[in-house]
Design a protein around this motif. Structure first.
Motif, PDB file in Angstrom:
ATOM      1  N   VAL A   1     -26.181  17.632  14.178  1.00 24.99           N
ATOM      2  CA  VAL A   1     -26.437  17.399  12.760  1.00 24.99           C
ATOM      3  C   VAL A   1     -25.396  18.115  11.907  1.00 24.99           C
ATOM      4  N   LEU A   2     -24.745  17.351  11.033  1.00 24.45           N
ATOM      5  CA  LEU A   2     -23.851  17.917  10.030  1.00 24.45           C
ATOM      6  C   LEU A   2     -24.647  18.032   8.730  1.00 24.45           C
ATOM      7  N   ALA A   3     -24.835  19.254   8.253  1.00 27.48           N
ATOM      8  CA  ALA A   3     -25.591  19.504   7.024  1.00 27.48           C
ATOM      9  C   ALA A   3     -24.611  19.688   5.866  1.00 27.48           C
ATOM     10  N   ILE A   4     -24.833  18.942   4.775  1.00 25.13           N
ATOM     11  CA  ILE A   4     -23.896  18.952   3.648  1.00 25.13           C
ATOM     12  C   ILE A   4     -24.643  19.162   2.337  1.00 25.13           C
ATOM     13  N   ASP A   5     -24.087  20.017   1.476  1.00 22.63           N
ATOM     14  CA  ASP A   5     -24.627  20.194   0.140  1.00 22.63           C
ATOM     15  C   ASP A   5     -23.522  20.750  -0.753  1.00 22.63           C
ATOM     16  N   LYS A   6     -23.659  20.547  -2.063  1.00 22.11           N
ATOM     17  CA  LYS A   6     -22.693  21.120  -3.008  1.00 22.11           C
ATOM     18  C   LYS A   6     -22.968  22.594  -3.266  1.00 22.11           C
ATOM     19  N   ASP A   7     -24.213  23.008  -3.004  1.00 23.37           N
ATOM     20  CA  ASP A   7     -24.635  24.377  -3.277  1.00 23.37           C
ATOM     21  C   ASP A   7     -24.310  25.283  -2.082  1.00 23.37           C
ATOM     22  N   GLU A   8     -23.511  26.289  -2.314  1.00 28.38           N
ATOM     23  CA  GLU A   8     -23.074  27.172  -1.235  1.00 28.38           C
ATOM     24  C   GLU A   8     -24.241  27.920  -0.600  1.00 28.38           C
ATOM     25  N   ASP A   9     -25.209  28.338  -1.406  1.00 27.29           N
ATOM     26  CA  ASP A   9     -26.349  29.076  -0.867  1.00 27.29           C
ATOM     27  C   ASP A   9     -27.172  28.209   0.087  1.00 27.29           C
ATOM     28  N   ARG A  10     -27.368  26.945  -0.282  1.00 27.49           N
ATOM     29  CA  ARG A  10     -28.116  26.035   0.608  1.00 27.49           C
ATOM     30  C   ARG A  10     -27.365  25.797   1.907  1.00 27.49           C
ATOM     31  N   VAL A  11     -26.061  25.645   1.798  1.00 28.42           N
ATOM     32  CA  VAL A  11     -25.251  25.458   3.006  1.00 28.42           C
ATOM     33  C   VAL A  11     -25.414  26.657   3.934  1.00 28.42           C
ATOM     34  N   SER A  12     -25.357  27.851   3.372  1.00 29.08           N
ATOM     35  CA  SER A  12     -25.515  29.073   4.176  1.00 29.08           C
ATOM     36  C   SER A  12     -26.881  29.124   4.845  1.00 29.08           C
ATOM     37  N   GLU A  13     -27.895  28.664   4.120  1.00 27.54           N
ATOM     38  CA  GLU A  13     -29.262  28.683   4.645  1.00 27.54           C
ATOM     39  C   GLU A  13     -29.416  27.792   5.868  1.00 27.54           C
ATOM     40  N   TYR A  14     -28.653  26.681   5.919  1.00 29.03           N
ATOM     41  CA  TYR A  14     -28.842  25.715   7.005  1.00 29.03           C
ATOM     42  C   TYR A  14     -27.820  25.831   8.126  1.00 29.03           C
ATOM     43  N   VAL A  15     -27.009  26.894   8.099  1.00 23.30           N
ATOM     44  CA  VAL A  15     -26.095  27.139   9.216  1.00 23.30           C
ATOM     45  C   VAL A  15     -26.883  27.257  10.524  1.00 23.30           C
ATOM     46  N   ALA A  16     -28.049  27.901  10.452  1.00 28.53           N
ATOM     47  CA  ALA A  16     -28.864  28.132  11.656  1.00 28.53           C
ATOM     48  C   ALA A  16     -29.653  26.889  12.077  1.00 28.53           C
ATOM     49  N   TYR A  17     -29.702  25.878  11.228  1.00 27.89           N
ATOM     50  CA  TYR A  17     -30.516  24.697  11.516  1.00 27.89           C
ATOM     51  C   TYR A  17     -29.674  23.429  11.612  1.00 27.89           C
ATOM     52  N   SER A  18     -28.405  23.573  11.957  1.00 28.34           N
ATOM     53  CA  SER A  18     -27.519  22.417  12.074  1.00 28.34           C
ATOM     54  C   SER A  18     -26.382  22.745  13.024  1.00 28.34           C
ATOM     55  N   THR A  19     -25.683  21.721  13.473  1.00 33.25           N
ATOM     56  CA  THR A  19     -24.518  21.928  14.321  1.00 33.25           C
ATOM     57  C   THR A  19     -23.354  22.466  13.493  1.00 33.25           C
ATOM     58  N   HIS A  20     -23.197  21.889  12.300  1.00 32.24           N
ATOM     59  CA  HIS A  20     -22.206  22.359  11.326  1.00 32.24           C
ATOM     60  C   HIS A  20     -22.827  22.236   9.938  1.00 32.24           C
ATOM     61  N   ALA A  21     -22.497  23.156   9.046  1.00 30.60           N
ATOM     62  CA  ALA A  21     -22.957  23.095   7.657  1.00 30.60           C
ATOM     63  C   ALA A  21     -21.746  23.265   6.748  1.00 30.60           C
ATOM     64  N   MET A  22     -21.621  22.340   5.763  1.00 27.10           N
ATOM     65  CA  MET A  22     -20.418  22.327   4.945  1.00 27.10           C
ATOM     66  C   MET A  22     -20.756  22.126   3.477  1.00 27.10           C
ATOM     67  N   GLN A  23     -19.959  22.769   2.610  1.00 29.31           N
ATOM     68  CA  GLN A  23     -20.066  22.578   1.165  1.00 29.31           C
ATOM     69  C   GLN A  23     -19.041  21.503   0.769  1.00 29.31           C
ATOM     70  N   VAL A  24     -19.533  20.345   0.330  1.00 23.59           N
ATOM     71  CA  VAL A  24     -18.656  19.213   0.034  1.00 23.59           C
ATOM     72  C   VAL A  24     -19.173  18.463  -1.190  1.00 23.59           C
ATOM     73  N   ASP A  25     -18.239  17.977  -2.022  1.00 21.90           N
ATOM     74  CA  ASP A  25     -18.591  17.057  -3.093  1.00 21.90           C
ATOM     75  C   ASP A  25     -18.568  15.657  -2.481  1.00 21.90           C
ATOM     76  N   THR A  26     -19.742  15.120  -2.191  1.00 20.93           N
ATOM     77  CA  THR A  26     -19.825  13.860  -1.449  1.00 20.93           C
ATOM     78  C   THR A  26     -19.506  12.635  -2.294  1.00 20.93           C
ATOM     79  N   THR A  27     -19.274  12.826  -3.601  1.00 21.96           N
ATOM     80  CA  THR A  27     -18.836  11.702  -4.438  1.00 21.96           C
ATOM     81  C   THR A  27     -17.314  11.545  -4.381  1.00 21.96           C
ATOM     82  N   ASP A  28     -16.637  12.482  -3.744  1.00 16.95           N
ATOM     83  CA  ASP A  28     -15.181  12.466  -3.615  1.00 16.95           C
ATOM     84  C   ASP A  28     -14.812  11.810  -2.283  1.00 16.95           C
TER      85      ASP A  28
END
Length: 221
Positions: free
Chosen positions: A31-58
């Motif tokens: 699972v690749l976890a993606i969010d614009k919010d850095e804190d949320r990304v940090s929270e899901y590092v332990a619950y995903s294969t990779h967690a990234m902060q990305v603007d998905t409209t770009d």
């Protein structure tokens, strides 16, 4: 046989997206976890294969992270309809095969369908309807809508049908519904036989027109 591992990307790590991400990861998928919010990304590092902060409209940013290589992407952006729509558009233009999107309202739903979302979900309203059905009837355990008219419903057998067989109930002829399965404790009986006995407390998985199921629930059980 080992369960095949699939690759998913979950965009938006709020309550809905976060729970989808955790469940898929705990099921053993990548699972690749993606969010614009850095804190949320940090929270899901332990619950995903990779967690990234990305603007998905770009679109360029999405290409850089290789989102086009994923077969399944869940767009769970909660509070920004514009970002949800643009993200879905980017994904479909990149030919992602399966894109499921959380909708905020009916207008949002219609737009998502028009731009190619493969499935649009309304988690809050769907859960509200399930709770309403469960509150309204002690017999209803759960239900799944197949369309506006047809459903699959899990019903709890009462003492009224205790020790009766499917032949005794004759539900298809009387009510126009089909009993797909019966569950007693942890034992599931798929495609039960006509002479199988029903016990009080059994779970019956019933499929049919909503009006017919309601009639069976009120009159047959």
């Amino acid at each position: 046989m080992a369960k095949s591992k699939k690759q998913f990307a979950v965009i938006g790590l709020g309550r809905f997206g976060g729970s989808v991400c955790k469940e898929l990861y705990e099921m053993g998928h990548e699972v690749l976890a993606i969010d614009k919010d850095e804190d949320r990304v940090s929270e899901y590092v332990a619950y995903s294969t990779h967690a990234m902060q990305v603007d998905t409209t770009d679109e360029n940013a999405m290409k850089q992270i290789g989102i086009g290589n994923f077969e399944h992407v869940v767009v769970a952006i909660g509070d920004n309809i514009q970002a949800s729509i643009l993200t879905t558009l980017v994904l479909k233009e990149m030919n992602v095969p399966t894109v499921w999107v959380k909708a905020q309202n009916n207008y949002h739903h219609k737009v998502l369908e028009k731009i190619g979302a493969d499935l649009v979900v309304h988690p809050e309203s769907d859960m509200g309807r399930r709770i309403a059905h469960n509150l309204a009837s002690e017999k209803v355990i759960d239900f799944i809508d197949l369309s506006d008219e047809y459903s699959i419903v899990e019903l709890r057998a009462t003492g009224k049908v205790d020790q009766k067989t499917l032949v005794d109930l004759n539900v298809r002829a009387k009510y126009g519904v089909t009993i797909l399965a019966m569950k007693r404790g942890e034992e599931m009986n798929i495609s039960p036989m006509p002479d199988d006995l029903i016990h009080q407390g059994d779970m019956l998985v019933v499929m049919g027109h909503k009006l017919d199921i309601n009639r069976f629930e009120n009159e047959g059980l």
